[in-house]
Write an enzyme that holds these catalytic residues in place. Structure first.
Site, short mmCIF file in Angstrom:
data_model
loop_
_atom_site.label_atom_id
_atom_site.label_comp_id
_atom_site.label_asym_id
_atom_site.label_seq_id
_atom_site.Cartn_x
_atom_site.Cartn_y
_atom_site.Cartn_z
CE1 TYR A 151 -8.78 -9.95 3.24
CE2 TYR A 151 -9.93 -9.59 5.33
CZ TYR A 151 -8.92 -9.26 4.43
OH TYR A 151 -8.07 -8.24 4.74
CE LYS A 182 -3.45 -2.78 -0.01
NZ LYS A 182 -2.92 -4.06 0.48
CE1 TYR A 226 -5.29 -8.90 0.99
CE2 TYR A 226 -4.57 -8.60 3.26
CZ TYR A 226 -5.46 -8.32 2.24
OH TYR A 226 -6.51 -7.47 2.47
C1 LIG Z 1 -3.65 -5.32 0.31
C2 LIG Z 1 -2.72 -6.45 0.25
C3 LIG Z 1 -2.64 -7.27 -0.88
C4 LIG Z 1 -3.57 -7.16 -2.05
O1 LIG Z 1 -3.30 -6.06 -2.88
P1 LIG Z 1 -4.50 -5.37 -3.64
O2 LIG Z 1 -3.89 -4.24 -4.34
O3 LIG Z 1 -5.49 -4.95 -2.57
O4 LIG Z 1 -5.12 -6.37 -4.54
C5 LIG Z 1 -1.69 -8.27 -0.90
N1 LIG Z 1 -0.86 -8.46 0.15
C6 LIG Z 1 -0.92 -7.71 1.25
C7 LIG Z 1 0.00 -8.03 2.36
C8 LIG Z 1 -1.85 -6.67 1.34
O5 LIG Z 1 -1.89 -5.93 2.45
#
Ligand SMILES: *Cc1c(COP(=O)(O)O)cnc(C)c1O
Length: 335
Positions: A264, A49, A290
């Protein structure tokens, strides 16, 4: 494609390293694995991010905002990086958090990213897991405006055409690193959620005619829904950059949704195996929500013979290790 035309605050530690995963490659016996360390972007334990926020926060300042609002689930890495960025810029930060605590324990509710959000001075508003987040957001905006503030709303995950520029830039960075070391990249694999990472990458790679279609491993939505979401953001991002909205053909957006498990943020055995393997063989921390699921997908695809021997596969590590501290019981010991 000139990203320097867009306002941007340079806060991320870039370029992030591109490193070989020798031990895991040897242990799986498939393609050559590489890792792109976007967990090392620098802000509050890093993550993907931060690249998006360089563009989003610049836009917020240009528009005269004195506070930012963003949305996420309890253990949102995006919320944590937004809180840290806002602290650095002397902006107030309001986090509208969809409370998933009911499915988890106290560590999930208070440790990990939540602890860091609070440490960075963000104000958290909890919304019920089933709440209408648009309505909650409208209420929060109204309250802040009544108090004389000028809020700027960053969408969940920072995923709009402004945030996606961060990953258009990352695509250029990755190709430049590959070119510098004469490394032909055959595949890029990463986690996909709010879609900005994949959309930005695909737009950047297509604009440079790289011949690589990243594979997004979904952490929540089904394949068709997620591919549609990514493709839609590809169109908007390309148009925002002054490129043809149809730059990205539908077949360049590929999502695999076989590794979500029960939903999720809910652990899977394969995720635990992936996180443990990366920690023990490479000394690198993944996360439960993730990258653990995405890397589990990559391991499974390798075992299934999806890649050819000798191919170069880059795993994009999008961060999230702070989330490990929200799930201590899942990794064996508990306490
Ligand atoms: C937000 C996030 C993702 C996914 O990325 P997007 O741009 O939201 O698809 C992947 N890995 C981590 C650790 C994240 O925080």
């Amino acid at each position: 494609m000139q990203l320097s035309r867009f306002p941007r605050l340079r806060l991320a530690h870039l370029p992030t390293p591109l490193e070989p995963l020798h031990r895991i490659s040897a242990s799986l016996g498939g393609p050559n694995l590489w890792i792109k360390r976007d967990d090392c972007t620098g802000l509050a334990t890093g993550g993907n991010k931060t690249r998006k926020l360089e563009f989003l926060m610049a836009d917020a300042l240009e528009r005269g905002a004195d506070c930012v609002i963003t949305l996420g689930a309890t253990q949102s890495n995006h919320a944590r990086q937004t809180a840290a960025f806002a602290a650095k810029l002397d902006l107030r930060c309001h986090l509208l958090i969809r409370d998933l605590g009911a499915e988890h324990d106290d560590h999930y509710r208070h440790n990990g990213n939540v602890l860091l959000d609070e440490l960075h001075g963000a104000t958290i508003t909890l919304a019920h897991a089933d709440a209408d987040m648009d309505a909650e957001l409208a209420q929060l905006i109204e309250r802040l405006v009544d108090d004389g503030m000028t809020p700027y709303v960053i969408p969940g995950g920072g995923s709009n055409e402004i945030g996606a520029l961060g990953y258009v830039d990352a695509a250029a960075e990755l190709l430049s690193q590959a070119n510098d070391r004469a490394l032909p990249i055959d595949h890029v694999v990463h986690a996909t959620g709010s879609a900005g990472t994949q959309a930005g990458l695909v737009v950047g790679l297509e604009a440079m005619n790289a011949g690589i279609s990243p594979l997004g491993i979904s952490v929540s939505a089904g394949k068709d829904e997620q591919e549609e979401k990514v493709l839609d953001l590809c169109r908007r991002t390309a148009e925002f950059m002054g490129l043809d909205g149809n730059l990205v053909a539908k077949d360049k957006v590929v999502v695999d949704s076989n590794y979500i498990g029960d939903g999720y943020g809910l652990p899977t055995e394969q995720m635990v195996e992936a996180v443990t393997m990366m920690a023990r063989l490479e000394g690198v921390l993944l996360d439960p929500v993730y990258t653990g699921k995405a890397f589990a997908g990559l391991i499974d695809l390798i075992r299934e013979g999806h890649f050819k021997a000798g191919e170069n596969v880059v795993f994009l590590h999008t961060g999230g290790s702070a989330g490990l501290f929200a799930y201590p019981g899942v990794f064996g010991r508990g306490y």
